[in-house]
Enzyme design. Structure first.
Site, PDB file in Angstrom:
ATOM      1  N   GLY A  10      44.883  11.965  34.444  1.00 14.67           N
ATOM      2  CA  GLY A  10      46.223  11.988  35.013  1.00 14.67           C
ATOM      3  C   GLY A  10      47.151  11.130  34.186  1.00 14.67           C
ATOM      4  O   GLY A  10      46.706  10.299  33.389  1.00 14.67           O
ATOM      5  N   GLY A  11      48.449  11.307  34.372  1.00  8.97           N
ATOM      6  CA  GLY A  11      49.435  10.539  33.622  1.00  8.97           C
ATOM      7  C   GLY A  11      49.500   9.095  34.086  1.00  8.97           C
ATOM      8  O   GLY A  11      48.933   8.728  35.125  1.00  8.97           O
ATOM      9  N   SER A  12      50.198   8.290  33.326  1.00 15.14           N
ATOM     10  CA  SER A  12      50.406   6.891  33.682  1.00 15.14           C
ATOM     11  C   SER A  12      51.106   6.800  35.040  1.00 15.14           C
ATOM     12  O   SER A  12      51.993   7.595  35.341  1.00 15.14           O
ATOM     13  CB  SER A  12      51.273   6.243  32.596  1.00 15.14           C
ATOM     14  OG  SER A  12      51.504   4.892  32.878  1.00 15.14           O
ATOM     15  N   SER A  13      50.678   5.877  35.880  1.00 12.78           N
ATOM     16  CA  SER A  13      51.251   5.649  37.217  1.00 12.78           C
ATOM     17  C   SER A  13      51.079   6.830  38.171  1.00 12.78           C
ATOM     18  O   SER A  13      51.789   6.923  39.176  1.00 12.78           O
ATOM     19  CB  SER A  13      52.738   5.253  37.145  1.00 12.78           C
ATOM     20  OG  SER A  13      52.873   3.969  36.575  1.00 12.78           O
ATOM     21  N   GLY A  15      48.318   7.171  39.812  1.00 11.51           N
ATOM     22  CA  GLY A  15      47.464   6.650  40.878  1.00 11.51           C
ATOM     23  C   GLY A  15      45.971   6.726  40.593  1.00 11.51           C
ATOM     24  O   GLY A  15      45.162   6.625  41.519  1.00 11.51           O
ATOM     25  N   LYS A  16      45.590   6.858  39.318  1.00 10.77           N
ATOM     26  CA  LYS A  16      44.171   6.978  38.986  1.00 10.77           C
ATOM     27  C   LYS A  16      43.350   5.750  39.395  1.00 10.77           C
ATOM     28  O   LYS A  16      42.272   5.890  39.969  1.00 10.77           O
ATOM     29  CB  LYS A  16      44.001   7.186  37.466  1.00 10.77           C
ATOM     30  CG  LYS A  16      44.631   8.444  36.919  1.00 10.77           C
ATOM     31  CD  LYS A  16      44.371   8.604  35.425  1.00 10.77           C
ATOM     32  CE  LYS A  16      44.901   7.464  34.589  1.00 10.77           C
ATOM     33  NZ  LYS A  16      46.395   7.360  34.585  1.00 10.77           N
ATOM     34  N   SER A  17      43.836   4.567  39.076  1.00 10.65           N
ATOM     35  CA  SER A  17      43.047   3.351  39.328  1.00 10.65           C
ATOM     36  C   SER A  17      42.753   3.152  40.808  1.00 10.65           C
ATOM     37  O   SER A  17      41.640   2.773  41.184  1.00 10.65           O
ATOM     38  CB  SER A  17      43.780   2.122  38.791  1.00 10.65           C
ATOM     39  OG  SER A  17      44.001   2.248  37.417  1.00 10.65           O
ATOM     40  N   ASP A  37      42.237   1.913  30.023  1.00  9.11           N
ATOM     41  CA  ASP A  37      42.719   0.532  30.067  1.00  9.11           C
ATOM     42  C   ASP A  37      41.624  -0.451  29.651  1.00  9.11           C
ATOM     43  O   ASP A  37      41.892  -1.395  28.906  1.00  9.11           O
ATOM     44  CB  ASP A  37      43.212   0.169  31.482  1.00  9.11           C
ATOM     45  CG  ASP A  37      44.565   0.792  31.803  1.00  9.11           C
ATOM     46  OD1 ASP A  37      45.202   1.357  30.895  1.00  9.11           O
ATOM     47  OD2 ASP A  37      44.981   0.714  32.977  1.00  9.11           O
TER      48      ASP A  37
END
Lengths: 177, 177, 177, 177
Positions: A10-13, A15-17, A37
């Site tokens: 998924g793209g940055s921000s 919500g993956k983490s 990361d």
């Protein structure tokens, strides 16, 4: 056969983490989690702002150099080896190359049983969450929101625009065998 | 033959992380760095305080459970696979089992060209640095200072008691081929 | 009369933060600790790289703008007010203006009983520790090592070049009444 | 008259920090942001798990001791003094005592022009976000979700259950004069 890896893209921000941490909480077995990361953290500090490493432009555009690609390729092989050695592994990644990024992973995954999970988020909402995080270059979320999914094939897809991380994690967990 | 891995062993608060960052700065090639801290970060949050995971007692004593050992074993294989795939890799570890921890690593390293580096620090000094960090359970540094080196064989040893991280890193780097 | 504030001044990577944590550990009363890092964290993200806020050059040189100075002035008054309200307070700062930075503090301190503590570190050693931290722009430590002490008057001075944080903290604590 | 302070109250994991960062981004003037997290960081490490400081139970229940209350009282006066000295200040807090926590603030605020903002989030959703953060004791979000608002009077209220941080921040910012 039991799922050996979950690869979340998924793209940055997007919500993956948060989804990864929820997955680790709801899945009964202990899963290891790695991602782009933690890979960047493993690299020398000087690679975080260089032609050969990772460059983030003032507009949030990301470019990666030859050294980055080489270390990443070895890291991918190592992560696959952990799964082969019996650890269940979650990876979160940003497929800057879309389908070609997925092909790069497929080459090192071989016979592993992998669940591909796509995490979508409307560009405007992801851009707002980027502001709320406070530590990201503005523009990265919007620029990555769509291109990272281009041509990628998933076993399960979630969308965090209107759905909480924990609910998304449960949707993904339901596909883990 | 070129050194493929550097494995750094030392007790808590002996100065391993600072040496690793200096090594990444002084070595001309880009080296990836992993360690027991990044492994713990990769585990589910619930394993940070459990019988099956990692328990840190009020006196700083550390005990690891069966799940932790199993994930760690797979992680060790994966890190070795990264080196085999061409990445140069630094690992920092705490050999709670002394010589037996080193044997555990040797089993997964096979033919890899590894430089073993011991990082010593007088227990009283390490205990003081533990206070200065502010985020560690007091007692861990002193309890690990000596036992982690018990029976371990090194290619190079440094002592941070009176020597700066950067100087120690240069001593280790001089042994990298 | 009891010491109400300890103001610690030293260049980047001279070891101020470690000394502050050790002071909080060895002083029997609970002391609050603030500093220029926590002030910067309190500012809007956009001020961390702007003309009006805080700019860190590629060589580690630091320049502060008008907005930064105005917020800092109000913050200094507030920190002094905490001490007047009965909290014992440690502040760590980087006197980029040397004696004039100290005069700026004196104006807001009024009748407060303050211990001024200077933290020195040889420029070459501080520069090495900057490398070991990994997250700092190289050059800041060396450029600040001497100028921050220019014309500043202290009640106690310590030097971290060859002395541990905890030992330095005990030297400072011995001057607290 | 211009708003001098914004005090944001909400339970753990209700989304206060994200709203604060968005407020700092959307408000044209630079505002300083402090909160209960930065206060706890300013305290000695030993106070984070003690009778006299801050204790977090295995169920997420929070109790604060006499030393914590005393330092907090002085900190509140200091934060108010920053606003009086001309800084515009955002504070995020958790009113464990509901209306009595608000009265405690009112005593130190005097004539300051303050906007009180309530941040609500359904307990079940906040509990899920607590899982997604990964570093919080489970149970804190649910136990605080309602009690922190008990009897508190607001100038503006937002609910993060279905509304993004940036949108909530704009709602609050619209009430800033």
């Amino acid at each position: 056969m039991a799922t050996q890896m979950i690869i979340i893209n998924g793209g940055s921000s997007s919500g993956k983490s948060g989804i990864v941490r929820c997955l680790q909480a709801v899945l009964p077995d202990p899963w290891l989690a790695f991602g782009v990361d933690s890979l960047v953290d493993a690299m020398p500090a000087r690679m975080r702002a260089s032609d050969e490493g990772l460059e983030i432009g003032a507009d949030g555009g990301v470019s990666v150099g030859a050294d980055f690609m080489a270390l990443q390729a070895a890291w991918m092989r190592g992560v696959a080896a952990m799964a082969r050695a019996g650890a269940r592994v979650i990876v979160d990644d940003v497929f800057l190359g879309g389908a070609s990024s997925q092909r790069r992973w497929r080459k090192v995954l071989g016979e592993l049983d992998v669940l591909w999970a796509g995490v979508r988020c409307e560009a405007a909402v992801a851009a707002g969450r980027e502001v709320a995080r406070g530590d990201r270059v503005q523009g990265m979320a919007a620029s990555q929101a769509d291109v990272v999914h281009d041509g990628v094939v998933y076993g399960v897809e979630v969308d965090t625009t209107h759905t909480e991380s924990l609910v998304c994690a449960r949707t993904i967990a339901a596909r883990v065998s």
